[in-house]
Enzyme design. Structure first.
Site, PDB file in Angstrom:
ATOM      1  N   TRP A 221     -11.440  -2.360  -8.868  1.00  0.00           N
ATOM      2  CA  TRP A 221     -12.077  -2.141 -10.177  1.00  0.00           C
ATOM      3  C   TRP A 221     -12.803  -0.796 -10.201  1.00  0.00           C
ATOM      4  CZ3 TRP A 221     -10.278  -4.909 -13.899  1.00  0.00           C
ATOM      5  CH2 TRP A 221      -9.981  -6.271 -13.739  1.00  0.00           C
TER       6      TRP A 221
ATOM      7  N   HIS B  63       2.886   3.091  -8.915  1.00  0.00           N
ATOM      8  CA  HIS B  63       2.721   1.657  -9.218  1.00  0.00           C
ATOM      9  C   HIS B  63       3.959   1.136  -9.956  1.00  0.00           C
ATOM     10  CE1 HIS B  63      -1.243   2.034  -7.714  1.00  0.00           C
ATOM     11  NE2 HIS B  63      -1.772   2.627  -8.756  1.00  0.00           N
TER      12      HIS B  63
ATOM     13  N   LEU C 164      10.292 -20.871  -4.123  1.00  0.00           N
ATOM     14  CA  LEU C 164       9.225 -20.024  -3.583  1.00  0.00           C
ATOM     15  C   LEU C 164       7.946 -20.112  -4.427  1.00  0.00           C
ATOM     16  CD1 LEU C 164       8.480 -17.483  -1.717  1.00  0.00           C
ATOM     17  CD2 LEU C 164       9.263 -16.090  -3.645  1.00  0.00           C
TER      18      LEU C 164
ATOM     19  N   ASP D  21       0.833  -1.210   0.000  1.00  0.00           N
ATOM     20  CA  ASP D  21       0.000   0.000   0.000  1.00  0.00           C
ATOM     21  C   ASP D  21       0.862   1.252   0.000  1.00  0.00           C
ATOM     22  OD1 ASP D  21      -2.313   1.475   0.042  1.00  0.00           O
ATOM     23  OD2 ASP D  21      -2.651   1.262   2.192  1.00  0.00           O
TER      24      ASP D  21
ATOM     25  N   SER E  45      -8.365  -4.916   5.089  1.00  0.00           N
ATOM     26  CA  SER E  45      -8.951  -4.651   3.765  1.00  0.00           C
ATOM     27  C   SER E  45      -9.390  -5.891   2.974  1.00  0.00           C
ATOM     28  CB  SER E  45      -7.967  -3.843   2.914  1.00  0.00           C
ATOM     29  OG  SER E  45      -7.678  -2.623   3.537  1.00  0.00           O
TER      30      SER E  45
HETATM   31  C1  FPP Z   1      -1.736   0.040  -3.527  1.00  0.00           C
HETATM   32  O1  FPP Z   1      -1.313   1.389  -3.481  1.00  0.00           O
HETATM   33  C2  FPP Z   1      -1.235  -0.640  -4.727  1.00  0.00           C
HETATM   34  C3  FPP Z   1      -1.991  -1.223  -5.703  1.00  0.00           C
HETATM   35  C4  FPP Z   1      -3.459  -1.238  -5.674  1.00  0.00           C
HETATM   36  C5  FPP Z   1      -1.384  -1.844  -6.905  1.00  0.00           C
HETATM   37  C6  FPP Z   1      -0.211  -2.749  -6.615  1.00  0.00           C
HETATM   38  C7  FPP Z   1       0.557  -2.940  -7.855  1.00  0.00           C
HETATM   39  C8  FPP Z   1       1.909  -2.942  -7.943  1.00  0.00           C
HETATM   40  C9  FPP Z   1       2.819  -2.820  -6.794  1.00  0.00           C
HETATM   41  C10 FPP Z   1       2.590  -3.046  -9.256  1.00  0.00           C
HETATM   42  C11 FPP Z   1       2.369  -4.290 -10.053  1.00  0.00           C
HETATM   43  C12 FPP Z   1       2.586  -5.538  -9.307  1.00  0.00           C
HETATM   44  C13 FPP Z   1       3.018  -6.698  -9.820  1.00  0.00           C
HETATM   45  C14 FPP Z   1       3.003  -7.919  -8.982  1.00  0.00           C
HETATM   46  C15 FPP Z   1       3.507  -6.814 -11.191  1.00  0.00           C
HETATM   47  P1  FPP Z   1      -2.430   2.513  -3.582  1.00  0.00           P
HETATM   48  O2  FPP Z   1      -2.618   2.854  -5.014  1.00  0.00           O
HETATM   49  O3  FPP Z   1      -3.660   2.082  -2.867  1.00  0.00           O
HETATM   50  O4  FPP Z   1      -1.730   3.711  -2.829  1.00  0.00           O
HETATM   51  P2  FPP Z   1      -2.441   4.852  -1.947  1.00  0.00           P
HETATM   52  O5  FPP Z   1      -3.066   4.163  -0.761  1.00  0.00           O
HETATM   53  O6  FPP Z   1      -1.302   5.744  -1.572  1.00  0.00           O
HETATM   54  O7  FPP Z   1      -3.453   5.518  -2.820  1.00  0.00           O
END
Ligand code: FPP
Length: 246
Positions: free
Chosen positions: A70, A38, A132, A21, A197
């Site tokens: 989504w 991301h 793993l 997160d 969550s």
């Molecule tokens: C949460 O941060 C993150 C996500 C919903 C996306 C996670 C994706 C990645 C780390 C990249 C791709 C992963 C792989 C395995 C290829 P947030 O957007 O909720 O952050 P915020 O809480 O600061 O808004």
């Protein structure tokens, strides 16, 4: 002494689950678009995999995209899907070299066709690997998973295959997406939020919870090792008293 040297390798968690997160906040703090966060989160994914591999952890499960995600702006959803497709494609050689077996949990039929294909190919290619097990939770909702398990057991009762009375915790757990995995013993969440969550609600019944203020794109191997060290300091009592477990 650095973190990894302090870890007692005879008392490692078998399964670590992570709620990644803080990507959006990390990017915003740098005056960039959320997707920049991301993109930078991918390095942290790599670090978490490598750190787990260095120690010989058996299972690592990453909350990559929840069912609720989504509802984010369309632009962000497509950018995450593109990132997922590109990353899997680029990292497959690395996964093979590290003997990592890729797996998913969640409603992956909901993903765009290309992402679905890339994932199923990678799962197939890595299926014989014995190191793993890396599980990506995608389009995942723990409540939905639990509801589906209840439905599938109800159906078996309806069809006369089992009796209602046969249903016990083990049978229920076997009907979850994670049926073939041990429960996580350590759950890590980044970004200073203290929530679970809708993540692995059944499976984390006895997990140790570890929260760090670090935002996910800043997460490195040492952060993983620090979490494991903290885990090793905890007394895991499973409802018993101290004298019984020591
Ligand atoms: C949460 O941060 C993150 C996500 C919903 C996306 C996670 C994706 C990645 C780390 C990249 C791709 C992963 C792989 C395995 C290829 P947030 O957007 O909720 O952050 P915020 O809480 O600061 O808004």
């Amino acid at each position: 002494m650095n973190y990894i040297e302090q870890i007692d390798t005879s008392r490692l968690p078998q399964h670590i689950a992570i709620i990644m997160d803080g990507n959006g906040r990390w990017a915003k703090g740098k005056g960039k678009l959320r997707i920049f966060g991301h993109h930078n989160g991918v390095r942290s994914v790599r670090e978490a995999i490598e750190g787990s591999d260095d120690l010989g952890i058996k299972y690592l499960t990453l909350y990559t995209f929840s069912s609720e995600n989504w509802n984010r702006p369309k632009f962000e959803v497509s950018a995450i899907m593109e990132l997922l497709i590109g990353t899997i494609h680029k990292e497959i050689a690395n996964l093979m070299e590290k003997n990592v077996r890729l797996n998913t949990i969640g409603d992956i039929e909901m993903l765009p066709k290309k992402a679905h294909r890339e994932l199923t190919d990678a799962i197939e290619k890595t299926s014989k690997n014995t190191g793993l097990t890396l599980t990506l939770a995608l389009s995942y909702s723990s409540r939905r998973e639990i509801t589906q398990a209840a439905k599938s057991l109800a159906l078996k009762v309806e069809q006369g295959l089992i009796k209602a009375d046969d249903i016990d915790e083990k049978m229920f757990a076997d009907n979850l997406y994670t049926g073939d995995m041990p429960d996580p013993e350590l759950l890590i969440r980044t970004s200073g939020e203290f929530r679970v969550s809708n993540y692995l609600l059944w499976q984390i019944a006895y997990a140790e919870l570890y929260f760090t203020p670090k935002l996910w794109p800043d997460f490195r191997k040492d952060d993983l090792f620090e979490a494991i060290l903290d885990f090793q300091k905890r007394e895991r009592r499973f409802g018993m008293i101290s004298e019984q477990v020591n």
